[in-house]
Design a protein around this motif. Structure first.
Motif, PDB file in Angstrom:
ATOM      1  N   THR A 101      35.952  36.374  48.649  1.00 19.63           N
ATOM      2  CA  THR A 101      35.332  35.115  48.882  1.00 19.63           C
ATOM      3  C   THR A 101      35.344  33.989  47.982  1.00 19.63           C
ATOM      4  OG1 THR A 101      33.350  34.489  49.777  1.00 19.63           O
ATOM      5  CG2 THR A 101      33.008  35.378  47.997  1.00 19.63           C
ATOM      6  N   SER A 102      36.016  34.438  46.712  1.00 22.07           N
ATOM      7  CA  SER A 102      36.216  33.228  45.816  1.00 22.07           C
ATOM      8  C   SER A 102      37.688  33.322  45.223  1.00 22.07           C
ATOM      9  CB  SER A 102      35.591  33.446  44.396  1.00 22.07           C
ATOM     10  OG  SER A 102      34.105  33.364  44.561  1.00 22.07           O
ATOM     11  N   ALA A 103      38.253  34.364  45.947  1.00 25.93           N
ATOM     12  CA  ALA A 103      40.029  34.210  45.600  1.00 25.93           C
ATOM     13  C   ALA A 103      40.710  33.073  45.950  1.00 25.93           C
ATOM     14  CB  ALA A 103      40.682  35.491  46.233  1.00 25.93           C
ATOM     15  N   SER A 104      41.502  32.341  45.341  1.00 22.08           N
ATOM     16  CA  SER A 104      42.568  31.751  45.820  1.00 22.08           C
ATOM     17  C   SER A 104      43.826  31.755  46.304  1.00 22.08           C
ATOM     18  CB  SER A 104      42.841  30.559  44.524  1.00 22.08           C
ATOM     19  OG  SER A 104      43.581  31.577  43.318  1.00 22.08           O
ATOM     20  N   LEU A 105      43.888  33.330  46.398  1.00 22.24           N
ATOM     21  CA  LEU A 105      45.218  33.767  46.912  1.00 22.24           C
ATOM     22  C   LEU A 105      45.025  35.200  47.331  1.00 22.24           C
ATOM     23  CD1 LEU A 105      48.199  33.871  47.851  1.00 22.24           C
ATOM     24  CD2 LEU A 105      48.858  34.728  45.165  1.00 22.24           C
ATOM     25  N   VAL A 106      45.244  35.606  48.266  1.00 22.62           N
ATOM     26  CA  VAL A 106      45.196  37.133  48.869  1.00 22.62           C
ATOM     27  C   VAL A 106      46.464  37.636  49.532  1.00 22.62           C
ATOM     28  CG1 VAL A 106      44.397  38.561  50.467  1.00 22.62           C
ATOM     29  CG2 VAL A 106      42.676  36.912  49.552  1.00 22.62           C
ATOM     30  N   ARG A 122      38.117  26.918  52.431  1.00 24.23           N
ATOM     31  CA  ARG A 122      38.311  26.686  51.152  1.00 24.23           C
ATOM     32  C   ARG A 122      39.708  26.526  50.773  1.00 24.23           C
ATOM     33  NH1 ARG A 122      37.059  32.214  50.728  1.00 24.23           N
ATOM     34  NH2 ARG A 122      38.578  33.243  49.688  1.00 24.23           N
ATOM     35  N   GLY A 123      40.821  26.583  51.768  1.00 22.80           N
ATOM     36  CA  GLY A 123      42.042  26.420  51.418  1.00 22.80           C
ATOM     37  C   GLY A 123      42.697  27.600  50.778  1.00 22.80           C
ATOM     38  N   ALA A 124      42.104  28.844  50.823  1.00 26.21           N
ATOM     39  CA  ALA A 124      42.832  29.869  50.100  1.00 26.21           C
ATOM     40  C   ALA A 124      44.086  30.185  50.807  1.00 26.21           C
ATOM     41  CB  ALA A 124      41.708  31.088  49.967  1.00 26.21           C
ATOM     42  N   ALA A 125      45.009  30.903  49.873  1.00 28.30           N
ATOM     43  CA  ALA A 125      46.391  31.339  50.571  1.00 28.30           C
ATOM     44  C   ALA A 125      46.129  32.697  50.951  1.00 28.30           C
ATOM     45  CB  ALA A 125      47.294  30.759  49.517  1.00 28.30           C
ATOM     46  N   LEU A 126      46.930  32.958  51.899  1.00 27.18           N
ATOM     47  CA  LEU A 126      46.983  34.296  52.478  1.00 27.18           C
ATOM     48  C   LEU A 126      48.712  34.703  52.305  1.00 27.18           C
ATOM     49  CD1 LEU A 126      46.136  36.957  53.650  1.00 27.18           C
ATOM     50  CD2 LEU A 126      46.082  35.739  55.821  1.00 27.18           C
ATOM     51  N   ARG A 173      43.388  37.114  43.861  1.00 25.69           N
ATOM     52  CA  ARG A 173      43.484  36.481  42.569  1.00 25.69           C
ATOM     53  C   ARG A 173      42.308  35.522  42.532  1.00 25.69           C
ATOM     54  NH1 ARG A 173      49.359  33.936  41.296  1.00 25.69           N
ATOM     55  NH2 ARG A 173      49.420  36.242  40.965  1.00 25.69           N
ATOM     56  N   VAL A 174      41.380  35.488  41.564  1.00 29.51           N
ATOM     57  CA  VAL A 174      40.228  34.647  41.416  1.00 29.51           C
ATOM     58  C   VAL A 174      40.453  33.569  40.328  1.00 29.51           C
ATOM     59  CG1 VAL A 174      37.867  34.623  40.955  1.00 29.51           C
ATOM     60  CG2 VAL A 174      38.678  36.596  42.382  1.00 29.51           C
ATOM     61  N   PRO A 175      40.268  32.367  40.292  1.00 25.71           N
ATOM     62  CA  PRO A 175      40.577  31.288  39.383  1.00 25.71           C
ATOM     63  C   PRO A 175      39.442  31.380  38.615  1.00 25.71           C
ATOM     64  CG  PRO A 175      39.726  30.321  41.624  1.00 25.71           C
ATOM     65  CD  PRO A 175      39.879  31.609  41.824  1.00 25.71           C
ATOM     66  N   ALA A 176      39.079  32.441  37.909  1.00 28.06           N
ATOM     67  CA  ALA A 176      37.972  32.447  36.873  1.00 28.06           C
ATOM     68  C   ALA A 176      38.673  33.508  35.499  1.00 28.06           C
ATOM     69  CB  ALA A 176      36.627  33.253  37.507  1.00 28.06           C
ATOM     70  N   PRO A 177      38.757  32.711  34.551  1.00 30.55           N
ATOM     71  CA  PRO A 177      39.479  33.469  33.279  1.00 30.55           C
ATOM     72  C   PRO A 177      38.702  34.801  32.869  1.00 30.55           C
ATOM     73  CG  PRO A 177      38.105  31.523  32.664  1.00 30.55           C
ATOM     74  CD  PRO A 177      38.349  31.507  34.216  1.00 30.55           C
ATOM     75  N   GLU A 178      37.468  34.858  33.414  1.00 28.62           N
ATOM     76  CA  GLU A 178      36.798  36.134  32.989  1.00 28.62           C
ATOM     77  C   GLU A 178      37.215  37.412  33.918  1.00 28.62           C
ATOM     78  OE1 GLU A 178      34.344  32.774  31.840  1.00 28.62           O
ATOM     79  OE2 GLU A 178      35.457  33.318  33.569  1.00 28.62           O
ATOM     80  N   ILE A 179      37.759  37.185  34.952  1.00 30.57           N
ATOM     81  CA  ILE A 179      37.925  38.022  35.893  1.00 30.57           C
ATOM     82  C   ILE A 179      39.447  37.914  36.340  1.00 30.57           C
ATOM     83  CG2 ILE A 179      37.882  38.806  38.221  1.00 30.57           C
ATOM     84  CD1 ILE A 179      35.120  37.706  38.091  1.00 30.57           C
ATOM     85  N   GLY A 180      40.326  39.108  35.988  1.00 30.12           N
ATOM     86  CA  GLY A 180      41.767  39.118  36.088  1.00 30.12           C
ATOM     87  C   GLY A 180      41.859  39.459  37.704  1.00 30.12           C
ATOM     88  N   ASP A 181      43.075  39.497  38.200  1.00 26.36           N
ATOM     89  CA  ASP A 181      43.456  39.677  39.506  1.00 26.36           C
ATOM     90  C   ASP A 181      43.034  41.377  39.532  1.00 26.36           C
ATOM     91  OD1 ASP A 181      44.970  37.518  39.386  1.00 26.36           O
ATOM     92  OD2 ASP A 181      46.832  38.242  39.766  1.00 26.36           O
ATOM     93  N   GLN A 182      42.576  41.373  40.988  1.00 29.39           N
ATOM     94  CA  GLN A 182      42.091  42.619  41.457  1.00 29.39           C
ATOM     95  C   GLN A 182      43.166  43.249  42.464  1.00 29.39           C
ATOM     96  OE1 GLN A 182      38.251  43.705  40.526  1.00 29.39           O
ATOM     97  NE2 GLN A 182      39.152  42.267  39.084  1.00 29.39           N
TER      98      GLN A 182
END
Length: 277
Positions: free
Chosen positions: A107-112, A163-167, A226-235
């Motif tokens: 729900t916060s990812a910029s790219l899935v 939110r304009g997230a890319a798929l 991919r989440v645009p938060a430096p504390e959390i890497g890609d999952q």
């Protein structure tokens, strides 16, 4: 069994910050636990976002770590928002436990990025296609619960679009030959895919039936978020349908999955190639 409520990205971010502050201060898990008059497992669960962030406990940990007000005050201010249930909480009765963890990141990812070896990827499925699959995948469900699953999928896709997230989806042409539901369902799914391919934030690649093997041939469903938060890497999310779902956050392991997905996408026909007949 009811699914537990998965943590939001805000919750995960604060949990990671608490761990980083403890490590930076040179405080052991045991010493942090003593400050809370608790077991070290309690601190470990806080740092893994496996439990709620109690303001009293968080405040005590920040004092223990010697964190200055300029750092601690913003953290305390964000606690209330981090502890709020995610929007998906209202659908928890129709979710598997692992889904809450995945959607909490999605729900916060910029790219899935997603790969499915046999079916149209989940986030591109029409309601009719998804409902037909759920009848097979969840035969024990009531019609009402299957409809709730369809509603949740529709809401996930809507929020991604808002939110304009890319798929970016990759799947084999065999998925278009596997009849899910009736002919009208498949015709509708094909038409929906053709429309999705025109969307700015959607990339679709379909591997032809006569294509040679690629790095993901035979690999179960794989998703990289991919989440645009430096504390959390890609999952990375690896599905073994009917058996288990693994959520991977180790940077090296995620990188290995990403490299394989990159190679598979590079080997496939490029985005914009018309759907095979």
């Amino acid at each position: 069994m009811r699914a537990r409520s998965g943590p939001t990205v805000e919750h995960r971010v604060l949990a990671v910050r608490l761990r980083m502050l403890r490590e930076r201060a040179g405080i052991s898990l045991r010493a942090a636990a003593e400050a809370l008059d608790a077991h070290p497992a309690t601190v470990r669960r806080i740092e893994r976002a496996e439990t709620g962030l109690d303001p009293r406990q968080v405040g005590e940990l920040l004092r223990c770590y010697g964190v200055p007000p300029t750092v601690s005050e913003p953290i305390m201010a964000k606690l209330a928002a981090a502890n709020l249930p995610g929007w998906w909480h209202r659908w928890r009765d129709a979710m598997d436990g692992w889904q809450q963890d995945v959607i909490g990141v999605e729900t916060s990812a910029s790219l899935v990025r997603t790969w499915h070896p046999a079916l149209v990827p989940e986030l591109l499925r029409t309601p009719a296609y998804a409902a037909a699959l759920y009848r097979t995948q969840y035969p024990e469900d009531t019609p009402a619960r299957r409809e709730r699953r369809v509603e949740l999928l529709r809401e996930r896709r809507r929020r991604m679009g808002e939110r304009g997230a890319a798929l970016w989806a990759l799947f084999p042409a065999a998925a278009l030959r596997t009849r899910v539901g009736d002919r009208a369902t498949m015709d509708g799914q094909r038409a929906a895919l053709a429309e999705a391919m025109k969307e700015q934030h959607v990339t679709v690649q379909v591997v032809p039936l006569d294509h040679p093997p690629h790095p993901l041939t035979g690999v179960p469903p794989l998703h990289i978020l991919r989440v645009p938060a430096p504390e959390i890497g890609d999952q990375a999310v690896l599905e073994t349908p009917g058996v288990r779902v693994d959520i991977v956050d180790d940077p090296e392991a995620v990188m290995a999955h990403r490299i394989r997905l990159d190679a598979a996408c590079a080997a496939a026909p490029g985005p914009g190639t018309p759907l095979p007949e």
